[in-house]
Design a protein around this motif. Structure first.
Motif, mmCIF file in Angstrom:
data_model
loop_
_atom_site.group_PDB
_atom_site.id
_atom_site.type_symbol
_atom_site.label_atom_id
_atom_site.label_comp_id
_atom_site.label_asym_id
_atom_site.label_seq_id
_atom_site.Cartn_x
_atom_site.Cartn_y
_atom_site.Cartn_z
ATOM 1 N N ALA A 1 -4.550 2.483 4.771
ATOM 2 C CA ALA A 1 -3.704 3.656 4.529
ATOM 3 C C ALA A 1 -2.594 3.735 5.577
ATOM 4 C CB ALA A 1 -4.553 4.923 4.538
ATOM 5 N N LEU A 2 -2.941 3.476 6.839
ATOM 6 C CA LEU A 2 -1.927 3.481 7.899
ATOM 7 C C LEU A 2 -0.919 2.353 7.699
ATOM 8 C CD1 LEU A 2 -4.228 4.190 10.986
ATOM 9 C CD2 LEU A 2 -2.460 5.714 10.090
ATOM 10 N N LEU A 3 -1.416 1.149 7.397
ATOM 11 C CA LEU A 3 -0.517 0.007 7.227
ATOM 12 C C LEU A 3 0.414 0.199 6.035
ATOM 13 C CD1 LEU A 3 -2.923 -3.022 7.884
ATOM 14 C CD2 LEU A 3 -1.131 -2.154 9.399
ATOM 15 N N ALA A 4 -0.125 0.689 4.929
ATOM 16 C CA ALA A 4 0.702 0.873 3.733
ATOM 17 C C ALA A 4 1.776 1.925 3.970
ATOM 18 C CB ALA A 4 -0.185 1.255 2.544
ATOM 19 N N ALA A 5 1.410 2.998 4.683
ATOM 20 C CA ALA A 5 2.405 4.024 4.997
ATOM 21 C C ALA A 5 3.451 3.503 5.975
ATOM 22 C CB ALA A 5 1.702 5.262 5.562
ATOM 23 N N LEU A 6 3.011 2.780 7.001
ATOM 24 C CA LEU A 6 3.957 2.227 7.981
ATOM 25 C C LEU A 6 4.907 1.223 7.336
ATOM 26 C CD1 LEU A 6 1.552 1.644 11.006
ATOM 27 C CD2 LEU A 6 3.502 3.209 10.976
ATOM 28 N N ALA A 7 4.376 0.428 6.401
ATOM 29 C CA ALA A 7 5.204 -0.593 5.760
ATOM 30 C C ALA A 7 6.335 0.011 4.935
ATOM 31 C CB ALA A 7 4.341 -1.488 4.887
ATOM 32 N N GLN A 8 6.192 1.260 4.517
ATOM 33 C CA GLN A 8 7.280 1.939 3.821
ATOM 34 C C GLN A 8 8.352 2.436 4.788
ATOM 35 O OE1 GLN A 8 5.517 4.942 1.280
ATOM 36 N NE2 GLN A 8 4.817 3.429 -0.214
ATOM 37 N N LYS A 9 8.019 2.425 6.087
ATOM 38 C CA LYS A 9 8.990 2.798 7.104
ATOM 39 C C LYS A 9 9.657 1.588 7.732
ATOM 40 C CE LYS A 9 6.267 6.854 8.575
ATOM 41 N NZ LYS A 9 5.636 7.533 9.748
ATOM 42 N N SER A 10 8.930 0.460 7.792
ATOM 43 C CA SER A 10 9.443 -0.713 8.502
ATOM 44 C C SER A 10 8.880 -1.986 7.893
ATOM 45 C CB SER A 10 9.048 -0.656 9.986
ATOM 46 O OG SER A 10 9.280 -1.896 10.624
ATOM 47 N N PRO A 11 9.686 -3.048 7.801
ATOM 48 C CA PRO A 11 9.158 -4.345 7.369
ATOM 49 C C PRO A 11 8.514 -5.134 8.499
ATOM 50 C CG PRO A 11 11.510 -4.520 7.729
ATOM 51 C CD PRO A 11 11.146 -3.077 8.007
ATOM 52 N N ARG A 12 8.462 -4.547 9.687
ATOM 53 C CA ARG A 12 7.960 -5.259 10.865
ATOM 54 C C ARG A 12 6.713 -4.562 11.411
ATOM 55 N NH1 ARG A 12 13.414 -5.011 11.150
ATOM 56 N NH2 ARG A 12 13.319 -3.165 12.481
ATOM 57 N N VAL A 13 5.667 -4.550 10.581
ATOM 58 C CA VAL A 13 4.374 -3.996 10.972
ATOM 59 C C VAL A 13 3.420 -5.170 11.173
ATOM 60 C CG1 VAL A 13 2.468 -2.482 10.323
ATOM 61 C CG2 VAL A 13 4.806 -1.925 9.604
ATOM 62 N N GLN A 14 2.919 -5.338 12.393
ATOM 63 C CA GLN A 14 2.041 -6.468 12.690
ATOM 64 C C GLN A 14 0.604 -5.989 12.831
ATOM 65 O OE1 GLN A 14 2.795 -9.915 12.815
ATOM 66 N NE2 GLN A 14 0.575 -9.739 12.549
ATOM 67 N N SER A 15 -0.288 -6.600 12.060
ATOM 68 C CA SER A 15 -1.695 -6.212 12.106
ATOM 69 C C SER A 15 -2.557 -7.349 12.623
ATOM 70 C CB SER A 15 -2.177 -5.780 10.718
ATOM 71 O OG SER A 15 -2.280 -6.902 9.852
ATOM 72 N N PHE A 16 -3.754 -6.958 13.062
ATOM 73 C CA PHE A 16 -4.744 -7.894 13.596
ATOM 74 C C PHE A 16 -6.123 -7.441 13.134
ATOM 75 C CE2 PHE A 16 -1.155 -7.675 16.445
ATOM 76 C CZ PHE A 16 -0.901 -8.996 16.787
ATOM 77 N N LYS A 17 -7.063 -8.370 13.138
ATOM 78 C CA LYS A 17 -8.446 -8.066 12.790
ATOM 79 C C LYS A 17 -9.374 -8.642 13.834
ATOM 80 C CE LYS A 17 -12.215 -7.121 10.464
ATOM 81 N NZ LYS A 17 -12.733 -5.742 10.307
ATOM 82 N N VAL A 18 -10.293 -7.836 14.342
ATOM 83 C CA VAL A 18 -11.271 -8.305 15.314
ATOM 84 C C VAL A 18 -12.335 -9.122 14.596
ATOM 85 C CG1 VAL A 18 -12.995 -7.627 17.022
ATOM 86 C CG2 VAL A 18 -10.869 -6.321 16.813
ATOM 87 N N GLY A 19 -12.644 -10.296 15.141
ATOM 88 C CA GLY A 19 -13.739 -11.088 14.612
ATOM 89 C C GLY A 19 -13.310 -12.145 13.611
ATOM 90 N N LEU B 1 -2.497 -0.017 -3.379
ATOM 91 C CA LEU B 1 -1.695 0.104 -2.160
ATOM 92 C C LEU B 1 -0.750 1.292 -2.230
ATOM 93 C CD1 LEU B 1 -0.885 -3.656 -1.447
ATOM 94 C CD2 LEU B 1 -2.415 -2.158 -0.151
ATOM 95 N N THR B 2 -0.232 1.587 -3.399
ATOM 96 C CA THR B 2 0.628 2.772 -3.546
ATOM 97 C C THR B 2 -0.164 4.036 -3.246
ATOM 98 O OG1 THR B 2 2.027 1.681 -5.195
ATOM 99 C CG2 THR B 2 2.048 4.086 -5.166
ATOM 100 N N ARG B 3 -1.392 4.103 -3.767
ATOM 101 C CA ARG B 3 -2.223 5.286 -3.501
ATOM 102 C C ARG B 3 -2.659 5.333 -2.033
ATOM 103 N NH1 ARG B 3 -6.834 4.656 -7.196
ATOM 104 N NH2 ARG B 3 -5.967 2.729 -8.001
ATOM 105 N N LEU B 4 -2.899 4.166 -1.445
ATOM 106 C CA LEU B 4 -3.239 4.147 -0.021
ATOM 107 C C LEU B 4 -2.068 4.630 0.828
ATOM 108 C CD1 LEU B 4 -5.205 0.782 0.179
ATOM 109 C CD2 LEU B 4 -6.096 3.012 0.902
ATOM 110 N N ALA B 5 -0.848 4.242 0.468
ATOM 111 C CA ALA B 5 0.326 4.702 1.214
ATOM 112 C C ALA B 5 0.450 6.215 1.132
ATOM 113 C CB ALA B 5 1.587 4.033 0.681
ATOM 114 N N HIS B 6 0.211 6.789 -0.063
ATOM 115 C CA HIS B 6 0.262 8.250 -0.203
ATOM 116 C C HIS B 6 -0.822 8.902 0.651
ATOM 117 C CE1 HIS B 6 0.747 12.189 -2.036
ATOM 118 N NE2 HIS B 6 -0.565 12.223 -2.231
#
Length: 472
Positions: A27-45, A210-215
């Motif tokens: 939800a955070l990533l989808a919302a951020l991606a609507q603000k910027s094309p430069r959202v970098q994510s990582f996953k532990v493990g 993803l659209t619903r997650l962004a909302h």
């Protein structure tokens, strides 16, 4: 253990598995991606599937942070390097905040990564069966390790306004911000099966999800408080790629022949488990990566100098893989003629003679490994310290590496000349042998992150280059 100066960013942690941290993260990533094309994510493990969802949400590869498969230094350098040029940085944790690889310490836990990167933590709490007791949970997580800094909490699965009021009143006395509230809802459901979430390539409804997650992201969080925490440092220190390349000089090709080995990477719904670092390392070593599909293509890529089969779900596509007989026969012939092949888990299953699926149906596979593989009800899971039992395509006798197993299949005929002796993380004795190896084949259930063993990637590139020179 060293602590890096933070390049900026936020860690999403759960108080235990299953509390909804992946939903919160997406939800955070989808919302951020609507603000910027430069959202970098990582996953532990060592996860493969969650990063697929991250990439679909942001349009950028998600990188794994795993100090066992790589090292603490690699984790720090990888984070700093990948955050360069990013506006926002977010790390999704694994299991509960302090749950480590052995269960006896927090090594390789979300807390471990947060300390390494000096990042604040947003704690996701499942409130579905809680009211005032939520205070004890949050207080415990906040005070167990003072080096881990809680920036706030997300209250998930809140049932009603009255429920939220009780939770808010309980937390008010400890001066910790509530940065998100998600109500109980079933409108956003990510389907799963025997190895976790269904991968993104099998979800035609994913764009709508993803659209619903962004909302959900836009409406469920305190963005004025969260945004400063998510900002990547606009001026991080210069960071080179975390893998030390080149390690040594590969064989010198003839002047008249291209020095670039072509490695065919099986990438389709049956084979989709690849660490982005591994592909980046191959490229940095001078290889040309050629994606192709064993499900759809009648032949491997022309002039391929090597094959790389990652993990995935061949058991879900066994009928389609078996029906592609022309490809299976071609691969069998090419590999017997000396074409180098690296296969992990699902790739090993595909190279076997037969795959017995979840419905007990037997399907013919490529047939270069003298065994059938069968789906079972038993999950084999965990980090493994592997000792090479023989010289092979990529390893020398006595060489050791760390890998990770995660599968519900098993080889019905043990390897007559095993590739590895295995030891579980934290164990003192080796418990099993595993894998098939030769001068042309490396096939194992172990998933390797080449950030921790770049010499393996270099050996693969070198073998492919030698094969190319031999054909010339």
């Amino acid at each position: 253990m060293s602590t890096a100066a933070s390049p900026g960013g936020l860690v999403i942690a759960g108080e235990r598995s299953g509390v909804g941290k992946t939903t919160v993260t997406l939800a955070l990533l989808a919302a951020l991606a609507q603000k910027s094309p430069r959202v970098q994510s990582f996953k532990v493990g060592p996860d493969y599937i969650d990063p697929m969802f991250h990439q679909q949400a942001t349009g950028r590869p998600c990188y794994n942070l795993d100090p066992i498969l790589t090292s603490e230094t690699y984790v720090q350098q990888c984070f700093a390097h990948r955050c360069q040029g990013a506006d926002f940085a977010l790390v999704e944790g694994v299991m509960g905040l302090f749950d480590g690889a052995s269960g006896l310490s927090d090594v390789a836990s979300t807390a471990h990564i947060a300390r390494l990167l000096n990042l604040p933590v947003l704690l996701v709490v499942d409130c579905s069966r809680l009211s005032r007791s939520v205070l004890a949970i949050i207080h415990g997580y906040r005070t167990l390790d003072p080096r881990v800094k809680l920036a706030g909490v997300v209250l998930n699965r809140v049932g009603s306004d009255r429920h939220l009021e009780l939770l808010t009143d309980a937390i008010a006395g400890i001066n910790l911000s509530i940065l998100g509230v998600l109500r109980r809802q079933t409108a956003i459901a990510l389907p799963d099966r025997h190895l976790g979430l269904v991968p993104t390539a099998e979800l035609p409804q994913l764009p709508d999800i993803l659209t619903r997650l962004a909302h959900l992201g836009h409406t469920s969080f305190d963005w004025p408080a969260l945004t400063p925490l998510l900002l990547a440092d606009p001026t991080p220190p210069l960071s080179h790629p975390p893998y030390p390349l080149p390690l040594s000089h590969p064989p010198t090709p003839p002047p008249s022949h291209s020095p670039t080995p072509r490695i065919a990477i099986a990438q389709d719904p049956a084979f989709s488990f690849y660490y982005p670092d591994n592909l980046d390392i191959l490229t940095a070593l001078g290889a040309e990566i050629i994606p192709w599909s064993p499900l759809r293509d009648a032949q491997p890529p022309a002039d391929a100098d090597g094959l790389y089969f990652g993990g995935g779900f061949p058991e879900m596509f066994a009928a389609e893989l078996a029906a592609n007989q022309e490809l299976r026969l071609t691969l069998n012939a090419l590999i017997h003629q000396g074409l180098p092949v690296y296969a992990e888990c699902g790739g090993l299953m595909y190279l076997a003679t037969t795959l017995v699926d979840l419905n007990d149906n037997a399907w013919p596979m490529v047939g270069v490994l003298p065994t059938s593989v069968r789906m079972t009800g038993r999950l084999t899971l965990g980090y493994r310290h592997a000792l090479a039992e023989q010289d092979s395509l990529l390893l020398q006798t006595g060489q050791t590496i760390w890998g990770h197993e995660f599968h519900r299949s098993e080889a019905e005929t043990p390897s007559p000349s095993p590739l590895y002796q295995l030891k579980r993380y934290g164990a003192t004795q080796r418990h099993a042998t595993e894998g098939w190896g030769s001068h042309r084949i490396h096939a194992s259930y172990l998933h390797l992150h080449w950030g921790g063993c770049p010499e393996v990637a270099q050996a693969l590139v070198g073998a492919c280059l030698q094969y190319r020179q031999g054909r010339a």
